[in-house]
Design an enzyme around this catalytic site. Sequence first.
Site, PDB file in Angstrom:
ATOM      1  N   PRO A 286      -2.658   7.992  16.835  1.00  0.00           N
ATOM      2  CA  PRO A 286      -1.793   8.790  17.708  1.00  0.00           C
ATOM      3  C   PRO A 286      -2.258  10.233  17.858  1.00  0.00           C
ATOM      4  O   PRO A 286      -1.788  10.938  18.754  1.00  0.00           O
ATOM      5  CB  PRO A 286      -0.428   8.726  17.004  1.00  0.00           C
ATOM      6  CG  PRO A 286      -0.755   8.490  15.572  1.00  0.00           C
ATOM      7  CD  PRO A 286      -1.991   7.634  15.562  1.00  0.00           C
TER       8      PRO A 286
ATOM      9  N   ASN B 292      -9.703   7.546   7.672  1.00  0.00           N
ATOM     10  CA  ASN B 292     -10.084   6.356   6.905  1.00  0.00           C
ATOM     11  C   ASN B 292      -8.926   5.390   6.659  1.00  0.00           C
ATOM     12  O   ASN B 292      -9.074   4.421   5.900  1.00  0.00           O
ATOM     13  CB  ASN B 292     -10.733   6.726   5.565  1.00  0.00           C
ATOM     14  CG  ASN B 292     -12.207   7.065   5.729  1.00  0.00           C
ATOM     15  OD1 ASN B 292     -12.921   6.442   6.516  1.00  0.00           O
ATOM     16  ND2 ASN B 292     -12.665   8.064   5.000  1.00  0.00           N
TER      17      ASN B 292
ATOM     18  N   ASP C  94     -14.522   6.956  19.002  1.00  0.00           N
ATOM     19  CA  ASP C  94     -15.551   6.166  18.339  1.00  0.00           C
ATOM     20  C   ASP C  94     -15.423   6.212  16.816  1.00  0.00           C
ATOM     21  O   ASP C  94     -15.869   5.297  16.130  1.00  0.00           O
ATOM     22  CB  ASP C  94     -16.932   6.664  18.760  1.00  0.00           C
ATOM     23  CG  ASP C  94     -17.145   6.547  20.259  1.00  0.00           C
ATOM     24  OD1 ASP C  94     -16.919   5.443  20.803  1.00  0.00           O
ATOM     25  OD2 ASP C  94     -17.514   7.549  20.894  1.00  0.00           O
TER      26      ASP C  94
ATOM     27  N   ASP D 293     -21.815   8.178  14.493  1.00  0.00           N
ATOM     28  CA  ASP D 293     -20.704   7.768  15.360  1.00  0.00           C
ATOM     29  C   ASP D 293     -19.701   8.912  15.528  1.00  0.00           C
ATOM     30  O   ASP D 293     -18.486   8.704  15.629  1.00  0.00           O
ATOM     31  CB  ASP D 293     -19.996   6.536  14.798  1.00  0.00           C
ATOM     32  CG  ASP D 293     -20.930   5.334  14.679  1.00  0.00           C
ATOM     33  OD1 ASP D 293     -21.986   5.346  15.323  1.00  0.00           O
ATOM     34  OD2 ASP D 293     -20.600   4.392  13.931  1.00  0.00           O
TER      35      ASP D 293
END
Length: 458
Positions: A86, A121, A144, A407
Amino acid sequence: MRRDPAAEGNDADASTARAPGREGEPHRLHRDARLGSTDKELKAGATAEGSAQTALGTPGVELMDPVGGSQSLLPRPCRVLVLLNPRGGKGKALKLFQSCVQPLLVQADISFTLMLTERRNHARELVQTGELGCWDALVVMSGDGVMHEVVNGLMERPDWEMAIRKPLCSLPAGSGNALAASLNHYAGYEQVTNEDLLTNCTVLLCSRRLVPMNLLSLQMASGLRVFSVLSLAWGFIADVDIESEKFRRLGEMRFTLGTLLRLASLRTYQGRLAYLPIGQVVSKMPTSRALDRQNQQGPVDAHLVPLEEPVPSHWTVVPEQDFVLVLALLHSHLGSEMFAAPMGRSEAGAMHLFYVRAGVSRATLLRLFLAMEKGRHMECNCPYLVYVPVVAFRLEPRDGKGMFAVDGELVVSETVQGQVHPNYFWMVGGRGEPPPSVEPQPMPSQKPQQTPPPEKPL
């Protein structure tokens, strides 16, 4: 733009994508909650047709080596877990899901459970320990970085060989959205951003088509092993990516602002770069020595030698040691408006390697990045820009200077080497055929497993 002599004639073989043409309430988890817990599921009325059970209980996904060219499908109806950040991008992901994504899923007979990530994470922890068998696919609605978390979480599971077979889907709601933009490009859609890109990717999910994706395995000098689904950047691009985090609320504009700020104080970075070009690849099965030295789980990096040893003699060592940037890129886009690799989709088992040598002017570098929006930077014929398609590489920063972005996520700057593993996981994608393989390899072994029933809500 200068091509590396070792790569002459190799990139022409790359396959290029052609243009053709109120249920489900968000669910928050406690840290020890299981992925099988649901709040409310959305189901359209059709009943599931019988289909064979496949890896991790995913019905309808044809498990075969995608190098053969067959395209797989998610079942109809199907059930997906949506992991939504979010706070990603401009912080509007939840509203966008409710307004743009949910109505299309209802029409397509795709039931979902929505879970909101609460910290960095969090998605990695959820997929690492959760029960995945009741989902046909994992959908990541963020940038990503969360997809990076999910893939690494899957690869850290005891059943990683099965877990990485779980189909994934990227719905863009972050700042960069490079993976989603690449999938949009491979599907033959025009380059778009924001809600248009989100709608296109949702339509791809509703079409249920799956395409195989390369996976980049990275070995760090510290012993850390990381898997990348998109890119490794060092130097200018990594600086812009990481330093512009404080402008996240600007969306993609953060990268434009970050580029201008970094150009004002352009840096150079010293290090050594070596790589294995696709023309020099020798079919190589993992040796007992390679298996012994790799004590982590995951695929064996057969083309890599220990970091304390010099690279193999058939690798190319770049003579220059002063760079402005180095970029290893698996896909076509570096952002939804950064068409970094217009030469076509990488072959299976290969990636795009770019580097810019020191000496390039600020004005030239700015022209390159402005031209990149439409993929025209390769036409600038900049003598400082070098491109070569590769299978593996090694980068040794001198004195640990410069930031790494994997990334888009910050990684400590240290010697790193990486190898691409071809067609290693499935993603929701478009109509294009899989690219040819540099070195055909089987995908991870699979064993059919029955789908466990969904757990009752907590």
